[in-house]
Scaffold this motif. Structure first.
Motif, PDB file in Angstrom:
ATOM      1  N   PRO A  47      -7.967 -11.599   4.020  1.00 15.59           N
ATOM      2  CA  PRO A  47      -8.339 -11.040   2.710  1.00 15.59           C
ATOM      3  C   PRO A  47      -7.132 -10.770   1.783  1.00 15.59           C
ATOM      4  CG  PRO A  47      -8.202  -9.280   4.315  1.00 15.59           C
ATOM      5  CD  PRO A  47      -7.851 -10.553   5.057  1.00 15.59           C
ATOM      6  N   PHE A  48      -5.994 -11.367   2.076  1.00 19.73           N
ATOM      7  CA  PHE A  48      -4.798 -11.107   1.272  1.00 19.73           C
ATOM      8  C   PHE A  48      -4.707 -12.005   0.040  1.00 19.73           C
ATOM      9  CE2 PHE A  48      -3.934  -9.569   5.514  1.00 19.73           C
ATOM     10  CZ  PHE A  48      -3.441  -8.296   5.256  1.00 19.73           C
ATOM     11  N   GLU A  49      -4.854 -13.324   0.228  1.00 21.25           N
ATOM     12  CA  GLU A  49      -4.896 -14.239  -0.911  1.00 21.25           C
ATOM     13  C   GLU A  49      -5.751 -15.445  -0.525  1.00 21.25           C
ATOM     14  OE1 GLU A  49      -1.397 -13.147  -0.487  1.00 21.25           O
ATOM     15  OE2 GLU A  49      -1.379 -14.106   1.467  1.00 21.25           O
ATOM     16  N   PHE A  50      -6.745 -15.713  -1.340  1.00 17.51           N
ATOM     17  CA  PHE A  50      -7.634 -16.843  -1.078  1.00 17.51           C
ATOM     18  C   PHE A  50      -8.439 -17.134  -2.337  1.00 17.51           C
ATOM     19  CE2 PHE A  50      -9.845 -12.966  -0.145  1.00 17.51           C
ATOM     20  CZ  PHE A  50     -11.190 -13.164  -0.406  1.00 17.51           C
ATOM     21  N   LYS A 113      18.474 -12.474   6.092  1.00 19.65           N
ATOM     22  CA  LYS A 113      19.782 -13.075   5.802  1.00 19.65           C
ATOM     23  C   LYS A 113      19.763 -13.855   4.491  1.00 19.65           C
ATOM     24  CE  LYS A 113      20.947 -13.695  10.723  1.00 19.65           C
ATOM     25  NZ  LYS A 113      21.141 -14.702  11.811  1.00 19.65           N
ATOM     26  N   VAL A 114      18.583 -14.303   4.099  1.00 26.73           N
ATOM     27  CA  VAL A 114      18.455 -15.180   2.934  1.00 26.73           C
ATOM     28  C   VAL A 114      17.776 -14.485   1.752  1.00 26.73           C
ATOM     29  CG1 VAL A 114      17.589 -17.416   2.120  1.00 26.73           C
ATOM     30  CG2 VAL A 114      18.282 -17.143   4.510  1.00 26.73           C
ATOM     31  N   TYR A 115      16.853 -13.554   2.043  1.00 28.99           N
ATOM     32  CA  TYR A 115      16.049 -12.936   0.993  1.00 28.99           C
ATOM     33  C   TYR A 115      16.164 -11.414   1.015  1.00 28.99           C
ATOM     34  CZ  TYR A 115      13.933 -17.549   1.429  1.00 28.99           C
ATOM     35  OH  TYR A 115      13.739 -18.897   1.516  1.00 28.99           O
ATOM     36  N   ASP A 116      15.863 -10.796  -0.123  1.00 31.33           N
ATOM     37  CA  ASP A 116      15.689  -9.352  -0.199  1.00 31.33           C
ATOM     38  C   ASP A 116      14.210  -9.048  -0.063  1.00 31.33           C
ATOM     39  OD1 ASP A 116      18.299  -8.563  -0.425  1.00 31.33           O
ATOM     40  OD2 ASP A 116      18.284  -8.339  -2.610  1.00 31.33           O
ATOM     41  N   PHE A 117      13.881  -7.930   0.577  1.00 30.99           N
ATOM     42  CA  PHE A 117      12.489  -7.553   0.777  1.00 30.99           C
ATOM     43  C   PHE A 117      12.218  -6.153   0.250  1.00 30.99           C
ATOM     44  CE2 PHE A 117      12.964 -10.925   3.897  1.00 30.99           C
ATOM     45  CZ  PHE A 117      11.754 -11.598   3.801  1.00 30.99           C
ATOM     46  N   SER A 118      10.998  -5.965  -0.205  1.00 32.85           N
ATOM     47  CA  SER A 118      10.552  -4.649  -0.645  1.00 32.85           C
ATOM     48  C   SER A 118      10.243  -3.792   0.573  1.00 32.85           C
ATOM     49  CB  SER A 118       9.274  -4.798  -1.478  1.00 32.85           C
ATOM     50  OG  SER A 118       8.185  -5.207  -0.635  1.00 32.85           O
ATOM     51  N   ASP A 119       9.817  -2.561   0.304  1.00 33.08           N
ATOM     52  CA  ASP A 119       9.279  -1.726   1.373  1.00 33.08           C
ATOM     53  C   ASP A 119       8.007  -2.400   1.890  1.00 33.08           C
ATOM     54  OD1 ASP A 119      11.288   0.108   0.883  1.00 33.08           O
ATOM     55  OD2 ASP A 119      10.026   1.374  -0.415  1.00 33.08           O
ATOM     56  N   SER A 120       7.627  -2.065   3.101  1.00 34.44           N
ATOM     57  CA  SER A 120       6.411  -2.645   3.685  1.00 34.44           C
ATOM     58  C   SER A 120       5.172  -2.081   2.989  1.00 34.44           C
ATOM     59  CB  SER A 120       6.351  -2.315   5.180  1.00 34.44           C
ATOM     60  OG  SER A 120       5.087  -2.649   5.712  1.00 34.44           O
ATOM     61  N   TYR A 121       4.195  -2.952   2.728  1.00 29.85           N
ATOM     62  CA  TYR A 121       2.937  -2.486   2.141  1.00 29.85           C
ATOM     63  C   TYR A 121       1.762  -2.616   3.116  1.00 29.85           C
ATOM     64  CZ  TYR A 121       2.064  -7.483   1.157  1.00 29.85           C
ATOM     65  OH  TYR A 121       1.871  -8.847   1.269  1.00 29.85           O
ATOM     66  N   TYR A 122       2.004  -3.263   4.277  1.00 30.04           N
ATOM     67  CA  TYR A 122       0.924  -3.438   5.256  1.00 30.04           C
ATOM     68  C   TYR A 122       1.530  -3.719   6.620  1.00 30.04           C
ATOM     69  CZ  TYR A 122      -3.223  -5.434   7.537  1.00 30.04           C
ATOM     70  OH  TYR A 122      -4.248  -5.686   8.406  1.00 30.04           O
ATOM     71  N   THR A 123       0.912  -3.171   7.662  1.00 27.62           N
ATOM     72  CA  THR A 123       1.352  -3.428   9.036  1.00 27.62           C
ATOM     73  C   THR A 123       0.326  -4.330   9.716  1.00 27.62           C
ATOM     74  OG1 THR A 123       2.456  -1.285   9.172  1.00 27.62           O
ATOM     75  CG2 THR A 123       2.004  -2.409  11.245  1.00 27.62           C
ATOM     76  N   SER A 124       0.784  -5.478  10.168  1.00 26.68           N
ATOM     77  CA  SER A 124      -0.123  -6.486  10.719  1.00 26.68           C
ATOM     78  C   SER A 124      -0.225  -6.411  12.244  1.00 26.68           C
ATOM     79  CB  SER A 124       0.351  -7.889  10.325  1.00 26.68           C
ATOM     80  OG  SER A 124       1.595  -8.171  10.931  1.00 26.68           O
ATOM     81  N   GLU A 125      -1.196  -7.150  12.768  1.00 26.57           N
ATOM     82  CA  GLU A 125      -1.389  -7.270  14.228  1.00 26.57           C
ATOM     83  C   GLU A 125      -1.806  -8.698  14.527  1.00 26.57           C
ATOM     84  OE1 GLU A 125      -4.334  -5.583  17.775  1.00 26.57           O
ATOM     85  OE2 GLU A 125      -4.338  -4.619  15.804  1.00 26.57           O
ATOM     86  N   GLU A 194      -3.156 -13.397  12.095  1.00 25.54           N
ATOM     87  CA  GLU A 194      -3.107 -11.962  11.844  1.00 25.54           C
ATOM     88  C   GLU A 194      -4.532 -11.434  11.934  1.00 25.54           C
ATOM     89  OE1 GLU A 194      -2.954  -8.158  10.419  1.00 25.54           O
ATOM     90  OE2 GLU A 194      -4.052  -9.670   9.290  1.00 25.54           O
ATOM     91  N   LYS A 195      -4.693 -10.213  12.444  1.00 27.16           N
ATOM     92  CA  LYS A 195      -6.022  -9.696  12.772  1.00 27.16           C
ATOM     93  C   LYS A 195      -6.985  -9.674  11.589  1.00 27.16           C
ATOM     94  CE  LYS A 195      -8.368  -5.986  15.246  1.00 27.16           C
ATOM     95  NZ  LYS A 195      -8.205  -4.690  15.963  1.00 27.16           N
ATOM     96  N   ALA A 196      -6.542  -9.186  10.432  1.00 30.36           N
ATOM     97  CA  ALA A 196      -7.444  -9.103   9.278  1.00 30.36           C
ATOM     98  C   ALA A 196      -7.939 -10.480   8.859  1.00 30.36           C
ATOM     99  CB  ALA A 196      -6.737  -8.406   8.113  1.00 30.36           C
ATOM    100  N   ILE A 197      -7.038 -11.470   8.917  1.00 31.81           N
ATOM    101  CA  ILE A 197      -7.420 -12.845   8.567  1.00 31.81           C
ATOM    102  C   ILE A 197      -8.388 -13.397   9.610  1.00 31.81           C
ATOM    103  CG2 ILE A 197      -6.556 -15.216   8.397  1.00 31.81           C
ATOM    104  CD1 ILE A 197      -4.402 -12.326   7.345  1.00 31.81           C
ATOM    105  N   LYS A 256     -10.815  -3.951   1.286  1.00 34.35           N
ATOM    106  CA  LYS A 256     -12.264  -3.826   1.441  1.00 34.35           C
ATOM    107  C   LYS A 256     -13.003  -4.674   0.407  1.00 34.35           C
ATOM    108  CE  LYS A 256     -12.211   0.865   3.386  1.00 34.35           C
ATOM    109  NZ  LYS A 256     -12.553   2.291   3.144  1.00 34.35           N
ATOM    110  N   GLU A 257     -12.517  -4.629  -0.823  1.00 37.58           N
ATOM    111  CA  GLU A 257     -13.147  -5.415  -1.889  1.00 37.58           C
ATOM    112  C   GLU A 257     -13.031  -6.911  -1.606  1.00 37.58           C
ATOM    113  OE1 GLU A 257     -11.175  -4.112  -5.407  1.00 37.58           O
ATOM    114  OE2 GLU A 257     -12.283  -2.219  -5.522  1.00 37.58           O
ATOM    115  N   ALA A 258     -11.897  -7.317  -1.041  1.00 40.53           N
ATOM    116  CA  ALA A 258     -11.673  -8.738  -0.738  1.00 40.53           C
ATOM    117  C   ALA A 258     -12.690  -9.244   0.289  1.00 40.53           C
ATOM    118  CB  ALA A 258     -10.259  -8.952  -0.237  1.00 40.53           C
ATOM    119  N   SER A 259     -13.119  -8.362   1.172  1.00 35.48           N
ATOM    120  CA  SER A 259     -14.071  -8.762   2.221  1.00 35.48           C
ATOM    121  C   SER A 259     -15.454  -9.072   1.656  1.00 35.48           C
ATOM    122  CB  SER A 259     -14.165  -7.676   3.290  1.00 35.48           C
ATOM    123  OG  SER A 259     -14.766  -6.502   2.754  1.00 35.48           O
TER     124      SER A 259
END
Length: 265
Positions: A47-50, A113-125, A194-197, A256-259
């Motif tokens: 449900p992240f991007e589709f 090593k190659v990219y900068d990252f933001s803070d985490s917005y989701y923890t996957s499984e 990933e579990k949500a997917i 939830k809305e994506a589902s």
């Protein structure tokens, strides 16, 4: 000879400057000047991007898409989505074709090593999907020995499968949809997602289910926004958006809305 040396030197300097420009960070000022932020993403990671049919139109939806829109709103610019296969998403940021990437991207030491990252917005499984009539045959990673396991090319799940199911034949495909189709047809015996997917695909395919065993967490379970090195000011703006969406529960609501959307075939 002097003219030749001068031209050669000029070419070297020009190449150096071009190379350096490609590695410069992305600044909020630059984004505001061009009045848009280009976001590299994919379109088969519900449900992240589709893509889903909304009011008769094929539309990019999902929690990551809403996060990108919130970042654009924070910066006061239009959001332009550049959709591609996942294994090309980060490369488009590095080359400068995109300002940021949001595509369920896990933070790894190699990527940092190659990219900068933001803070985490989701923890996957990470989980394993199998056909429902085979769930009692595949009860552990060892039970998948000599079987064919599908993963998405360039994803963390690809690495997880190779490390944690070493006796299986791991096949990497560009499309999650292709993996699911090959699982259903019997060309693959299992798929690592990933579990949500995974739960999204299972909800749409009653012949599939989660395997009755768990994969180990390998420390790459944080999803974050990626950008080029040296983008500190931009990341401050992005992190402010992430904090607000997490604290307010907006990101969970977007999931939830994506589902409720049906994924386009």
């Amino acid at each position: 000879m002097k003219k030749f040396c001068f031209i050669l030197t000029a070419l070297v300097v020009t190449c150096f400057l071009v190379a350096c420009s490609g590695s410069q960070g992305v600044s909020p000022k630059t984004i505001k000047e061009k009045k848009k932020i280009v976001v590299a993403t994919e379109s088969e990671f519900a449900p992240f991007e589709f893509k889903s049919l909304v009011n008769g139109k094929d539309t990019l939806v999902g929690a990551d898409i809403e996060l990108a829109k919130a970042i654009g709103e924070k910066l006061g610019v239009k959001v332009e989505f550049s959709v591609m296969s996942f294994d090309n998403v980060l490369a488009n940021v590095q080359s400068g074709k995109a300002d940021i990437a949001i595509a369920g991207i896990s933070v790894t030491d190699e990527r940092k090593k190659v990219y900068d990252f933001s803070d985490s917005y989701y923890t996957s499984e990470n989980v394993v999907i199998v056909k429902k009539d085979k769930v009692n045959d595949y009860t552990s990673t060892d039970s998948l020995a000599k079987q064919t396991v599908g993963t998405q090319k360039g994803s963390v799940q690809e690495t997880v499968a190779k490390k944690q199911i070493p006796k299986a034949s791991v096949v990497s495909l560009s499309s999650n949809g292709e993996m699911i189709n090959e699982l259903k047809s019997g060309q693959l015996q299992a798929v690592v997602l990933e579990k949500a997917i995974a739960e999204g695909y299972i909800a749409q395919n009653d012949d599939l289910t989660l395997a009755n065993f768990n994969l180990k967490s390998d420390g790459t379970d944080a999803y974050a926004v990626a950008t080029r090195k040296g983008s500190d000011d931009l990341l401050k703006e992005i992190n402010a958006v992430i904090k607000e969406t997490k604290d307010s529960g907006k990101f969970d609501q977007w999931l939830k809305e994506a589902s409720t959307y049906e994924q386009s075939k």
